[in-house]
Design an enzyme around this catalytic site. Structure first.
Site, PDB file in Angstrom:
ATOM      1  N   GLU A   1       0.824  -1.227   0.000  1.00 54.19           N
ATOM      2  CA  GLU A   1       0.000   0.000   0.000  1.00 54.19           C
ATOM      3  C   GLU A   1       0.854   1.272   0.000  1.00 54.19           C
ATOM      4  OE1 GLU A   1      -3.044  -0.239   3.055  1.00 54.19           O
ATOM      5  OE2 GLU A   1      -4.113  -1.780   1.933  1.00 54.19           O
TER       6      GLU A   1
ATOM      7  N   GLU B   1      -5.552  -8.397  -0.473  1.00 55.58           N
ATOM      8  CA  GLU B   1      -6.255  -8.105   0.786  1.00 55.58           C
ATOM      9  C   GLU B   1      -7.716  -7.885   0.443  1.00 55.58           C
ATOM     10  OE1 GLU B   1      -4.766  -5.193   3.567  1.00 55.58           O
ATOM     11  OE2 GLU B   1      -2.688  -5.647   3.023  1.00 55.58           O
TER      12      GLU B   1
HETATM   13  O1  AHR Z   1      -5.120  -5.983   6.897  1.00 56.61           O
HETATM   14  C1  AHR Z   1      -5.009  -4.868   7.727  1.00 56.61           C
HETATM   15  C2  AHR Z   1      -4.307  -3.695   7.039  1.00 56.61           C
HETATM   16  O2  AHR Z   1      -5.117  -3.235   5.994  1.00 56.61           O
HETATM   17  C3  AHR Z   1      -3.007  -3.991   6.378  1.00 56.61           C
HETATM   18  O3  AHR Z   1      -1.929  -3.927   7.242  1.00 56.61           O
HETATM   19  C4  AHR Z   1      -2.906  -2.921   5.337  1.00 56.61           C
HETATM   20  O4  AHR Z   1      -2.172  -3.320   4.215  1.00 56.61           O
HETATM   21  C5  AHR Z   1      -4.345  -2.577   5.028  1.00 56.61           C
HETATM   22  O5  AHR Z   1      -4.563  -1.222   5.077  1.00 56.61           O
END
Ligand code: AHR
Length: 504
Positions: free
Chosen positions: A173, A292
Site C-alpha cells: 500500500e 487483501e
Molecule cells: O489488513 C489490515 C491492514 O489493511 C493492512 O496492514 C494494510 O495493508 C491494510 O490497510
C-alpha cells in the site's frame, strides 16, 4: 416466489482456477502471530510453539498461499531482526500499529509454520524504509541454496534447505499516506522497478507483485496504477488490489451488493493493465493479485482505545456475523467470475485479526461465520469457471442500481466429474427458485446441497457458542430433465454439487 434462471455450457469458460485465489494473510499485528499461530506454553503448542488447534483449522480451510509479514507492518520491518537466536533478537517500536514487536517469530519460523499448514509463503519486502539491498538479501537468505553470505547464514541458523519462496510483494500500500515511507507513484515505481530487477537477478524463478492502490476510493486510484506500471510493467507479474467493506449504516441490502464494487474494481484495474500493455506494445499480460479482501469495520471503535506499545493486543478483532458471511460468499463468487485475470487473492487475514479463525489465549480456537463460505469455495472450487448467463430479478440500493437477488457461479471439476454451483440469495424476505439449464451435461445427479442460513442476520459464533452459525446439508435441490431446480432460502449461502454421468 421469485425465480432466477441460469444457462451454462461446458465449453463457455471464463478460465481455469488458480488455487492461489484461496490464499490468506498473516501480519505481525495484534494477536495474529502471537497467540494466533504461535504460543509456546499453551496446552495446544507443538515442539516449536505453534498452536495445533489453529493449524488444524487452517488445514481445514485448505489455504494454498499465505502473505507475510504485512501489511502496514512490513513498511518499517527489518527482517534481520527476526533471524538467529531468539534471545538476541531486538524488541522494536512497531510504528504501523504502535505496538512492541518482540521478533520471536521471523521468516524462518513462519516458513516452518506454513509448511505445517500445507501452505506456501508469499513474502512481502519493505519498500517503505528499506530498498534494493534489503530485498535482494532476503531473497538470497530464503532461496539461495548455499555458498554465499546470506544463504550460509540461513544454514547456520538451522535451515539447511532453502525456503524456495516463489511469490514476493514489492512493498505494501505504498499509495497510502498512513504507510511508513509513503511514496508518490513515480518514486515508488522507480524503486519497485530497480528492486524487482535485483530480486530476479538473485532468483529468476520468483514472481513479483507490484503495489496497486490500497482501494478504489483512493484519490490517486487509476493514475497510480498507470504510472507505477509505466515504470515496472516488464519486470513484474501481478499488480495488487485491496478492499474492505462494512455495514456501517445498517443498510444490509446495500451492504450485500458491495461485491459489485469489487467486480468493478477488478475490471478497472485489468483495463489499466491492458492500457499500459498497449502503450508499451508488450506481448505480456499482467495478472491481478487481490491480496487483501474482507469485511472490516466491527472493531474500529475498540481499536481507538488500545494502549500504545503493548505486545500483541486485541487489535482488529472483528467478530463476524451471519450477514458478513453472505457478503464474503459473494466476494468469493466475484473472484471466481474474474478467474481469467485474478491469479492470487488473500483473505485478510487468517487468525484473530479480521479473520475466519479466532483463538483465545487461555482457551481454544473456533470458526467465525466467514470461515464457512471460504472453506466451501476452497474445497470445491477446483477446475474451470463456467461463464453463466443469469436472469435474476433485481433491486435498487443507495449505492447500486440493478442488484441481482441471485449471485452465482458454476465450476466444472473435470477430475472429479462434478459441476458445482455457489450461490447467494440476497433477498432478505423470500426464498428463491433457482433454475439452471444444464442441457450441455448428461446424466447429472445431485451430490449435495449445503446451506448457510440464519434467521438473525447479526448472529455470531463465539468461544462459548462456537456452532451458533453452522451450515446444514438439507438444501432442497433436484435435477429434473436436464434442469437443476434449487430452492435458495432467504438470505442464504448455498453450495450445490452435481455428479456428471457418462456421455451418452
Ligand atoms: O489488513 C489490515 C491492514 O489493511 C493492512 O496492514 C494494510 O495493508 C491494510 O490497510
Amino acid at each position: 416466489m421469485k425465480k432466477a434462471e441460469i444457462v451454462i455450457h461446458r465449453d463457455f469458460q471464463i478460465g481455469r482456477i488458480d488455487r492461489r485465489i484461496y490464499g490468506s494473510f498473516v501480519e505481525h499485528l495484534g494477536r495474529a502471530v502471537y497467540q494466533g499461530i504461535y504460543q509456546p506454553g499453551h496446552p495446544e503448542a507443538d515442539e516449536e510453539g505453534f498452536r495445533k488447534d489453529t493449524l488444524e483449522l487452517v488445514r481445514e480451510l485448505k489455504v494454498p498461499i499465505i502473505r507475510y509479514p504485512g501489511g502496514n507492518f512490513v513498511s518499517g520491518y527489518n527482517w534481520e531482526d527476526g533471524i538467529g537466536p531468539r534471545e538476541q533478537r531486538p524488541r522494536r517500536l512497531e510504528l504501523a500499529w504502535r505496538t512492541i514487536e518482540t521478533n520471536h517469530v521471523g521468516v524462518n519460523e513462519f516458513a516452518s509454520w506454513a509448511k505445517k499448514a500445507d501452505s506456501e509463503v508469499m513474502m512481502a519486502v519493505n519498500l517503505g524504509t528499506k530498498g534494493v539491498d534489503s530485498a535482494r538479501y532476503l531473497v538470497e537468505y530464503c532461496n539461495h541454496e548455499k555458498g554465499s553470505y546470506w544463504s550460509d547464514l540461513r544454514r547456520s541458523h538451522g535451515y539447511e534447505e532453502p525456503h524456495n519462496i516463489k511469490v514476493w510483494c514489492l512493498g505494501n500500500e505504498m499509495d497510502g499516506p498512513w504507510q511508513i515511507g509513503h511514496k508518490t507513484a513515480d518514486e515508488y515505481g522507480r524503486l519497485a522497478c530497480e528492486t524487482a530487477k535485483a530480486m530476479k537477478w538473485v532468483d529468476p524463478g520468483i514472481e513479483l507483485v507490484v503495489c496497486g492502490s490500497s482501494g478504489s476510493g483512493m484519490p490517486t486510484f487509476g493514475d497510480w496504477e498507470a504510472t507505477v506500471l509505466e515504470h515496472t510493467y516488464e519486470h513484474v507479474d501481478y499488480i495488487s488490489l485491496h478492499t474492505y467493506y462494512g455495514n456501517r449504516d445498517g443498510d444490509t441490502p446495500d451492504y450485500l451488493a458491495s461485491s459489485l464494487n469489487m467486480d468493478n474494481f477488478i475490471r478497472s484495474v485489468a483495463s489499466i493493465c491492458d492500457y499500459v500493455k498497449a502503450k508499451k506494445r508488450s506481448r505480456k499480460t499482467l495478472y491481478l493479485s487481490f491480496d487483501e479482501w474482507n469485511v472490516w469495520y466491527h472493531s474500529n471503535d475498540d481499536d481507538r482505545r488500545i494502549q500504545p506499545w503493548s505486545i500483541a493486543p486485541h487489535q482488529l478483532e472483528d467478530i463476524y456475523n451471519f450477514e458478513d458471511a453472505l457478503l464474503v460468499g459473494s466476494m468469493l463468487i466475484t473472484l471466481l467470475k474474474n478467474a481469467d485475470r485474478v491469479r492470487i487473492a488473500c483473505m485478510a487475514q487468517l487468525v484473530n485479526v479480521i479473520a475466519p479463525i479466532m483463538t483465545s489465549g487461555k482457551g481454544g480456537a473456533w470458526r467465525q461465520t466467514i470461515f464457512y463460505p471460504y472453506r466451501d469455495v476452497s474445497t470445491y472450487g477446483n477446475g474451470v469457471v463456467l461463464s453463466p448467463v443469469i436472469k435474476s430479478p433485481c433491486y435498487d440500493t443507495k449505492s447500486y442500481n440493478e442488484v441481482p437477488y441471485l449471485d452465482s457461479i458454476a465450476v466444472l471439476n473435470e477430475e472429479e466429474n462434478e459441476l458445482i454451483f455457489f450461490a447467494v440469495n440476497r433477498d432478505l424476505e423470500e426464498e428463491m427458485l433457482m433454475e439452471a439449464d444444464l442441457r450441455a451435461f448428461t446424466g447429472l445427479s445431485l451430490v449435495s446441497h449445503t446451506v448457510l442460513e440464519n434467521d438473525d442476520l447479526k448472529a455470531v459464533n463465539s468461544e462459548e457458542n462456537p456452532y451458533n452459525v453452522l451450515p446444514h446439508d438439507n438444501g432442497k435441490a433436484a435435477v429434473e430433465e436436464g434442469r437443476l431446480k434449487a430452492l435458495l432460502p432467504k438470505a442464504s449461502w448455498n453450495v450445490i454439487r452435481l455428479k456428471i454421468g457418462n456421455k451418452e
